[in-house]
Design an enzyme around this catalytic site. Structure first.
Site, PDB file in Angstrom:
ATOM      1  N   GLY A 222       0.828  -1.204   0.000  1.00  0.00           N
ATOM      2  CA  GLY A 222       0.000   0.000   0.000  1.00  0.00           C
ATOM      3  C   GLY A 222       0.859   1.249   0.000  1.00  0.00           C
ATOM      4  CB  SER A 223      -0.078   4.729   0.579  1.00  0.00           C
ATOM      5  OG  SER A 223      -0.728   4.592   1.826  1.00  0.00           O
ATOM      6  N   PRO A 224       3.007   4.624   1.357  1.00  0.00           N
ATOM      7  CG  PRO A 224       4.794   5.719   0.328  1.00  0.00           C
ATOM      8  CD  PRO A 224       3.384   5.271   0.081  1.00  0.00           C
ATOM      9  NE  ARG A 225      -2.636   8.288   4.381  1.00  0.00           N
ATOM     10  CZ  ARG A 225      -3.554   7.650   5.104  1.00  0.00           C
ATOM     11  NH1 ARG A 225      -3.546   7.763   6.418  1.00  0.00           N
ATOM     12  NH2 ARG A 225      -4.477   6.900   4.537  1.00  0.00           N
ATOM     13  CB  VAL A 226      -1.460   2.943   5.032  1.00  0.00           C
ATOM     14  CG1 VAL A 226      -2.043   1.811   5.863  1.00  0.00           C
ATOM     15  CG2 VAL A 226      -2.554   3.946   4.678  1.00  0.00           C
ATOM     16  N   GLY A 227       1.835   2.544   5.378  1.00  0.00           N
ATOM     17  CA  GLY A 227       2.981   1.697   5.738  1.00  0.00           C
ATOM     18  C   GLY A 227       3.543   2.089   7.103  1.00  0.00           C
ATOM     19  CD  GLU A 244       6.885  -5.701  -1.774  1.00  0.00           C
ATOM     20  OE1 GLU A 244       7.015  -4.952  -2.751  1.00  0.00           O
ATOM     21  OE2 GLU A 244       7.716  -6.571  -1.471  1.00  0.00           O
ATOM     22  CB  CYS A 278       3.183   0.304  -6.993  1.00  0.00           C
ATOM     23  SG  CYS A 278       3.563  -1.398  -7.424  1.00  0.00           S
TER      24      CYS A 278
HETATM   25  P1  NAD Z   1      -3.484   2.315   1.123  1.00  0.00           P
HETATM   26  O1  NAD Z   1      -2.209   2.399   1.843  1.00  0.00           O
HETATM   27  O2  NAD Z   1      -4.425   3.443   1.241  1.00  0.00           O
HETATM   28  O3  NAD Z   1      -4.304   0.999   1.574  1.00  0.00           O
HETATM   29  C1  NAD Z   1      -3.709  -0.275   1.583  1.00  0.00           C
HETATM   30  C2  NAD Z   1      -4.406  -1.153   2.616  1.00  0.00           C
HETATM   31  O4  NAD Z   1      -4.278  -0.550   3.897  1.00  0.00           O
HETATM   32  C3  NAD Z   1      -5.893  -1.350   2.363  1.00  0.00           C
HETATM   33  O5  NAD Z   1      -6.236  -2.689   2.594  1.00  0.00           O
HETATM   34  C4  NAD Z   1      -6.560  -0.432   3.378  1.00  0.00           C
HETATM   35  O6  NAD Z   1      -7.784  -0.945   3.857  1.00  0.00           O
HETATM   36  C5  NAD Z   1      -5.552  -0.403   4.504  1.00  0.00           C
HETATM   37  N1  NAD Z   1      -5.578   0.891   5.203  1.00  0.00           N
HETATM   38  C6  NAD Z   1      -5.865   2.103   4.678  1.00  0.00           C
HETATM   39  N2  NAD Z   1      -5.776   3.063   5.630  1.00  0.00           N
HETATM   40  C7  NAD Z   1      -5.417   2.428   6.770  1.00  0.00           C
HETATM   41  C8  NAD Z   1      -5.175   2.863   8.097  1.00  0.00           C
HETATM   42  N3  NAD Z   1      -5.283   4.150   8.445  1.00  0.00           N
HETATM   43  N4  NAD Z   1      -4.846   1.952   9.023  1.00  0.00           N
HETATM   44  C9  NAD Z   1      -4.722   0.650   8.685  1.00  0.00           C
HETATM   45  N5  NAD Z   1      -4.952   0.188   7.448  1.00  0.00           N
HETATM   46  C10 NAD Z   1      -5.292   1.046   6.498  1.00  0.00           C
HETATM   47  O7  NAD Z   1      -3.100   2.038  -0.414  1.00  0.00           O
HETATM   48  P2  NAD Z   1      -4.066   1.934  -1.631  1.00  0.00           P
HETATM   49  O8  NAD Z   1      -4.627   3.286  -1.915  1.00  0.00           O
HETATM   50  O9  NAD Z   1      -4.979   0.797  -1.467  1.00  0.00           O
HETATM   51  O10 NAD Z   1      -3.020   1.533  -2.790  1.00  0.00           O
HETATM   52  C11 NAD Z   1      -2.241   2.475  -3.451  1.00  0.00           C
HETATM   53  C12 NAD Z   1      -0.857   2.557  -2.891  1.00  0.00           C
HETATM   54  O11 NAD Z   1      -0.289   1.260  -2.808  1.00  0.00           O
HETATM   55  C13 NAD Z   1       0.081   3.334  -3.787  1.00  0.00           C
HETATM   56  O12 NAD Z   1       0.937   4.113  -3.001  1.00  0.00           O
HETATM   57  C14 NAD Z   1       0.853   2.266  -4.522  1.00  0.00           C
HETATM   58  O13 NAD Z   1       2.105   2.681  -4.998  1.00  0.00           O
HETATM   59  C15 NAD Z   1       0.973   1.233  -3.466  1.00  0.00           C
HETATM   60  N6  NAD Z   1       1.193  -0.079  -4.047  1.00  0.00           N
HETATM   61  C16 NAD Z   1       2.396  -0.678  -3.873  1.00  0.00           C
HETATM   62  C17 NAD Z   1       2.636  -1.891  -4.470  1.00  0.00           C
HETATM   63  C18 NAD Z   1       3.963  -2.592  -4.301  1.00  0.00           C
HETATM   64  O14 NAD Z   1       4.008  -3.784  -4.610  1.00  0.00           O
HETATM   65  N7  NAD Z   1       4.991  -1.949  -3.840  1.00  0.00           N
HETATM   66  C19 NAD Z   1       1.655  -2.523  -5.219  1.00  0.00           C
HETATM   67  C20 NAD Z   1       0.442  -1.882  -5.353  1.00  0.00           C
HETATM   68  C21 NAD Z   1       0.209  -0.660  -4.761  1.00  0.00           C
END
Ligand code: NAD
Length: 502
Positions: A222-227, A244, A278
């Site tokens: 997911g995103s760096p913020r949620v990471g 990731e 991504c």
């Molecule tokens: P996101 O970080 O918003 O959400 C990812 C997951 O985290 C979802 O299942 C969501 O329910 C959960 N989530 C969201 N907010 C949360 C919180 N506050 N607390 C706990 N969990 C939370 O990402 P997204 O919008 O679903 O996906 C897009 C991002 O993911 C982009 O930054 C993209 O680059 C990245 N991405 C990375 C890869 C990779 O393999 N490196 C692959 C696909 C997407």
């Protein structure tokens, strides 16, 4: 410039490491209560210059305040100095690394007495090493959190690794790709043993609650913020993580390129999945001259891929939701639209777009675009492009296009990124022989193919021994004598260390 490593360079490094291991063992074994070894008994450093002891002390003191601790200013200076050394590429050549390893060898040899005394004061005991093997074991209960942009692939590929390694899994799909979430929730559990697999559904709030529980491993995409949120929650339980993440992936286009080929490849990978990838090339860095040649090529490529009216093309998808549509529509106002630029909210349609005259400070260059928009930023030289890349967070992927392999190799050698592809888009991600993952702000850890199995396995270091040969092994027990120490060191030097993967 890093050049390809020849075999002798590798063996030089390996020799260096082996030498240190032996010498390290010697230093540890010649601990308290043991007589000093004769200096040449175990070391093979005859050709190396013998350093003085005094400079060692001097170098320690130069970084310390009068009180013996490193002061804050001097820490900052020290870190800056080390970063500059790394950025300049000094630590990259194999010869440099070998020299440092040999230096460590000399450190052990020249300061044996000093080290023995320190060991005696600290521990008052010796240490032993023996044959070892690695046993790859499942962590236990694994949590996999999935984003929306490839909701099936990014659920199943980590799941395969986690199950293959023998873990139990909780899968948390994205609530945003809600149709896939529903199908996965209803259908997938029927195909797996319910005693080892569960799905938890929900958005940020539910995922936050889930993260309060203890897991043995968390795999987050997911995103760096949620990471950051995930890693903070994991830290409470000291749970290891793979992150990731995303970010902005630079794409350098050298003047020495065929513009049509570059346009085909950059457009294909930028507009694939409507840019919601991504590893998509996020922006192009090139000279104004290359931009002049690239724009007509991109225009005709986009028309060939998606027709004169891309909105009616079956080959172009839509933006996932209104929130992302509005975000992307806002980015269309950055720089100047050179190609595309149209949008239709009722259809969540954004045309394949190229922006020029973009400033580094504009939003389109500050956030991950994650849509069908390609800004071009002008640079005057390869050096300027590399500086631009290195001023920013380390990206998940980095692309360099040039007919000169020297230019591609320079971009590779002087930058850092999760993955790299020369003269193409994210094809490196499709190879199961390569690990996929980020570095720095684009994530940590990797997976795909065998690397998935490794990621979801604890590499357990094991030592198995029998109760036999006690007489032989008794040479390691105190009281130490020069004779039994000599025998011990000879045994350590001649014995091979085997490593078995189970
Ligand atoms: P996101 O970080 O918003 O959400 C990812 C997951 O985290 C979802 O299942 C969501 O329910 C959960 N989530 C969201 N907010 C949360 C919180 N506050 N607390 C706990 N969990 C939370 O990402 P997204 O919008 O679903 O996906 C897009 C991002 O993911 C982009 O930054 C993209 O680059 C990245 N991405 C990375 C890869 C990779 O393999 N490196 C692959 C696909 C997407």
């Amino acid at each position: 410039m890093e050049r390809p490593r020849s075999l002798p360079e590798h063996s030089q490094l390996i020799k260096g490491i082996a030498g240190i291991r032996t010498q390290g063992q010697a230093a540890l074994l010649t601990g308290p209560g043991s007589p000093q070894l004769r200096s040449s008994a175990c070391l093979d450093c005859a050709e190396l210059p013998v350093p003085q002891r005094a400079p060692l002390k001097a170098s320690v003191q130069s970084d310390q305040t009068a009180g013996g601790n490193i002061g804050m200013d001097s820490v900052g200076d020290t870190l800056q100095r080390l970063r500059e050394t790394f950025s300049a590429g000094r630590t990259r050549p194999a010869e440099f690394r070998a020299t440092q390893l040999k230096g460590l060898g000399r450190f052990l040899r020249d300061n044996k007495q000093l080290l023995q005394e320190a060991l005696a004061r600290d521990l008052r005991k010796g240490t032993q090493l023996d044959r070892a093997f690695i046993r790859k074991e499942p962590f236990g209960l694994v949590l996999i959190i999935v984003p929306w942009n490839y909701p099936l692939n990014l659920s199943l590929v980590p799941l395969v690794g986690a199950l293959a390694a023998g873990n139990c899994v909780v899968l948390k799909p994205s609530e945003i790709s809600k149709n896939m979430e529903q199908v996965l929730a209803e259908v997938l559990p029927r195909y797996l043993d319910q005693s080892c697999f569960a799905m938890v559904l929900g958005g940020p709030e539910e995922t936050g609650q889930l993260l309060e529980h203890r897991f043995d491993y968390i795999f987050f995409t997911g995103s760096p913020r949620v990471g950051r949120i995930v890693m903070t929650a994991a830290a409470k339980h000291l749970t290891p993580v793979t992150l990731e993440l995303g970010g902005k992936n630079p794409c350098y286009v050298d003047d020495n390129c065929d513009p049509e080929t570059v346009a085909n490849r950059v457009a294909f990978f930028r507009y694939f999945n409507t840019g919601q990838t991504c590893v998509a090339p996020d922006y192009v860095l090139c000279s104004p001259e290359m931009q002049e040649r690239l724009l007509p090529a991109l225009q005709s490529t986009i028309a060939r891929f998606f027709g004169e009216d891309p909105q009616s093309s079956p080959n172009l998808g839509r933006i996932i939701n209104d929130k992302h549509f509005q975000r992307l529509q806002g980015l269309l106002g950055c720089g100047r639209v050179a190609i595309g630029g149209q949008s239709d909210q009722s259809d969540r349609y954004i045309a394949p777009t190229v922006l020029v005259d973009v400033q580094e400070t504009e939003p389109v260059m500050q956030e991950e675009i994650f849509g069908p928009i390609l800004p071009i930023v002008n640079v005057r030289s390869l050096d300027e492009a590399i500086d631009f890349i290195n001023r920013r967070e380390k990206p998940l992927a980095l692309y360099a296009f040039s007919k000169s392999s020297e230019v591609v190799k320079q971009v590779l050698a002087r930058t850092s990124s999760g993955g790299f592809c020369g003269n193409d888009g994210f094809m490196h991600v499709s190879l199961a022989s390569l690990p996929f993952g980020g570095v720095g702000a684009s994530g940590m850890g990797g997976y795909h193919g065998k690397f998935s199995f490794d990621t979801f396995s604890h590499h357990r270091a094991c030592l198995l021994r029998s109760q036999g040969m006690e007489k032989v092994y008794s040479i390691r027990y105190p009281p130490y004598t020069p004779r039994n120490l000599r025998m011990l060191l000879v045994a350590m030097e001649t014995r091979s260390c085997s490593c078995t993967l189970l």
